[in-house]
Design an enzyme around this catalytic site. Structure first.
Site, mmCIF file in Angstrom:
data_model
loop_
_atom_site.group_PDB
_atom_site.id
_atom_site.type_symbol
_atom_site.label_atom_id
_atom_site.label_comp_id
_atom_site.label_asym_id
_atom_site.label_seq_id
_atom_site.Cartn_x
_atom_site.Cartn_y
_atom_site.Cartn_z
ATOM 1 N N TYR A 1 44.155 39.471 -0.555
ATOM 2 C CA TYR A 1 44.612 38.959 -1.606
ATOM 3 C C TYR A 1 44.329 37.515 -1.803
ATOM 4 C CZ TYR A 1 47.252 42.920 -2.889
ATOM 5 O OH TYR A 1 48.139 44.147 -3.502
ATOM 6 N N GLY A 2 43.809 36.923 -0.514
ATOM 7 C CA GLY A 2 43.848 35.494 -0.568
ATOM 8 C C GLY A 2 42.634 34.943 -0.991
ATOM 9 N N CYS B 1 54.285 38.785 1.751
ATOM 10 C CA CYS B 1 53.251 38.432 1.173
ATOM 11 C C CYS B 1 53.378 37.140 0.627
ATOM 12 C CB CYS B 1 52.349 39.368 -0.268
ATOM 13 S SG CYS B 1 50.724 38.807 -0.036
ATOM 14 N N ASN B 2 53.098 35.877 1.897
ATOM 15 C CA ASN B 2 52.784 34.839 1.201
ATOM 16 C C ASN B 2 51.534 34.420 -0.725
ATOM 17 O OD1 ASN B 2 53.895 32.907 2.977
ATOM 18 N ND2 ASN B 2 53.812 34.664 3.791
ATOM 19 N N THR B 3 50.908 34.859 -0.200
ATOM 20 C CA THR B 3 49.442 35.521 -1.728
ATOM 21 C C THR B 3 50.575 35.767 -2.660
ATOM 22 O OG1 THR B 3 48.127 35.416 -0.121
ATOM 23 C CG2 THR B 3 47.396 35.145 -2.374
ATOM 24 N N GLU C 1 43.268 42.248 10.301
ATOM 25 C CA GLU C 1 43.434 43.910 9.362
ATOM 26 C C GLU C 1 42.224 44.557 10.384
ATOM 27 O OE1 GLU C 1 44.277 45.290 6.512
ATOM 28 O OE2 GLU C 1 45.505 43.211 6.570
ATOM 29 N N CYS D 1 51.743 32.950 6.231
ATOM 30 C CA CYS D 1 50.956 34.394 5.703
ATOM 31 C C CYS D 1 51.323 35.458 6.985
ATOM 32 C CB CYS D 1 49.815 34.313 5.324
ATOM 33 S SG CYS D 1 48.427 35.666 5.640
ATOM 34 N N THR D 2 51.349 36.331 6.024
ATOM 35 C CA THR D 2 52.283 37.530 6.765
ATOM 36 C C THR D 2 51.492 37.976 8.196
ATOM 37 O OG1 THR D 2 52.405 38.922 5.452
ATOM 38 C CG2 THR D 2 54.077 38.011 4.875
ATOM 39 N N HIS D 3 50.285 38.040 7.595
ATOM 40 C CA HIS D 3 49.319 38.341 8.721
ATOM 41 C C HIS D 3 49.045 37.400 9.909
ATOM 42 C CE1 HIS D 3 47.816 40.833 5.243
ATOM 43 N NE2 HIS D 3 47.063 41.366 6.668
ATOM 44 N N ASP E 1 52.406 44.407 1.255
ATOM 45 C CA ASP E 1 51.808 43.374 1.787
ATOM 46 C C ASP E 1 50.505 43.350 1.042
ATOM 47 O OD1 ASP E 1 50.898 40.893 3.443
ATOM 48 O OD2 ASP E 1 49.693 42.302 3.867
ATOM 49 N N SER E 2 49.428 43.141 1.234
ATOM 50 C CA SER E 2 47.708 43.771 0.564
ATOM 51 C C SER E 2 47.875 44.153 1.908
ATOM 52 C CB SER E 2 47.154 42.534 0.847
ATOM 53 O OG SER E 2 47.039 41.705 1.973
HETATM 54 N N1 DGL Z 1 49.605 39.173 3.871
HETATM 55 C C1 DGL Z 1 49.381 38.172 3.224
HETATM 56 C C2 DGL Z 1 49.509 36.802 2.606
HETATM 57 O O1 DGL Z 1 50.689 36.233 3.330
HETATM 58 C C3 DGL Z 1 48.108 38.130 2.214
HETATM 59 C C4 DGL Z 1 47.300 38.140 3.194
HETATM 60 C C5 DGL Z 1 45.559 38.427 1.837
HETATM 61 O O2 DGL Z 1 46.018 39.636 1.546
HETATM 62 O O3 DGL Z 1 44.989 37.754 2.020
HETATM 63 O O4 DGL Z 1 49.706 35.777 1.918
#
Ligand code: DGL
Length: 271
Positions: free
Chosen positions: A45-46, A77-79, A156, A188-190, A13-14
């Site tokens: 990453y978004g 990570c979804n992105t 974060e 988004c996994t966050h 993931d990011s």
């Molecule tokens: N956790 C990530 C996701 O699922 C990335 C979030 C990010 O870095 O913007 O998209």
């Protein structure tokens, strides 16, 4: 050299978000070894262009496959799943699993009124990946997507329930409350780390879905189907790698994942 079956499961993931998926994997597959990469130096990453997310994802997958010798890569990570999954599948021989399909499957199963909300980063939502995947899966429910810029930065920083994140959630989630979704997929996994705030804003009638558990089930199915489950009976030693500040990664990461994350190793990409 570990036997083919005893190689680890690679997860990336990011930053911290993919730890939600790593947790589900460790719980569901206690015999398997997980090696996690958080690209904290280059998060988020978004907001990044698709090409850049793809390039970062390839670098990390290359490290996992070629240096660490993983038997499967989980794009937690979804992105990165939205932008890089196809590319990764073309480049690498090991199975590559993402989080978008499992998340949608869970949400489609859960909804009662056929109105599903999906929240994610600007990149994920703008990519249209959720709508395309929903069409591919022939999901009959309506899928309403909504970007939540700012959420990842709160996670974060370790800020899950402040007034500021609550106010931001109220503003960003209003359109989904307006259309009456009864199920909200955290795309988004966050976001599972903000679940209390998000649930509070959405109201008690709305079910929150995280893709972590369903993704772990997909990994188990893939390992069983390909006869790749671990045969070594010793307790697996999970490993956590970060491209960012290691002290912060261990401090925050251990709170998020649990005691297995008691130290982290440095990994560098690019430049
Ligand atoms: N956790 C990530 C996701 O699922 C990335 C979030 C990010 O870095 O913007 O998209």
């Amino acid at each position: 050299m570990a036997s083919q079956n005893d190689r680890p499961i690679g997860v990336f993931d990011s930053g911290f978000g993919g730890l939600t998926v790593a947790r589900a994997l460790i719980d569901l597959l206690p015999a398997e070894q997980v090696i996690y990469v958080g690209d904290s130096a280059r998060y988020p990453y978004g907001p990044r262009p698709a090409d850049e997310v793809r390039e970062f994802s390839v670098e990390i997958a290359e490290h996992l496959v070629k240096v660490e010798g993983v038997k499967i890569v989980v794009v937690a990570c979804n992105t990165a799943s939205a932008f890089a999954l196809d590319d990764l599948r073309e480049r690498f021989d090991v199975p590559i699993l993402g989080v978008i399909e499992p998340g949608l499957r869970s949400a489609a199963r859960a909804t009662r009124n056929g109105a599903i909300g999906v929240i994610g980063t600007v990149g994920t939502i703008a990519s249209g990946a959720y709508q395309s995947q929903a069409r591919l899966m022939e999901i009959e429910s309506r899928v309403y997507c909504c970007a939540c810029p700012g959420f990842v930065e709160f996670v974060e920083r370790g800020e899950f329930m402040s007034d500021q994140v609550h106010v931001l959630a109220e503003r960003l989630l209003e359109p989904l409350i307006g259309v009456g979704v009864d199920t909200l997929l955290l795309g988004c996994t966050h976001y599972p780390f903000l679940a209390r705030t998000i649930a509070d804003v959405m109201g008690r009638g709305v079910l929150l879905i995280s893709s972590a558990e369903e993704t772990a089930f997909d990994v188990r199915e893939m390992l069983m189907r390909t006869a790749m489950t671990r045969t070594d009976t010793s307790a697996p030693a999970h490993r956590f790698l970060s491209s960012g500040d290691l002290g912060w990664f261990v401090e925050m990461g251990s709170q998020l994942l649990g005691p297995e994350l008691d130290h982290a190793e440095r990994v560098s990409f690019g430049h």
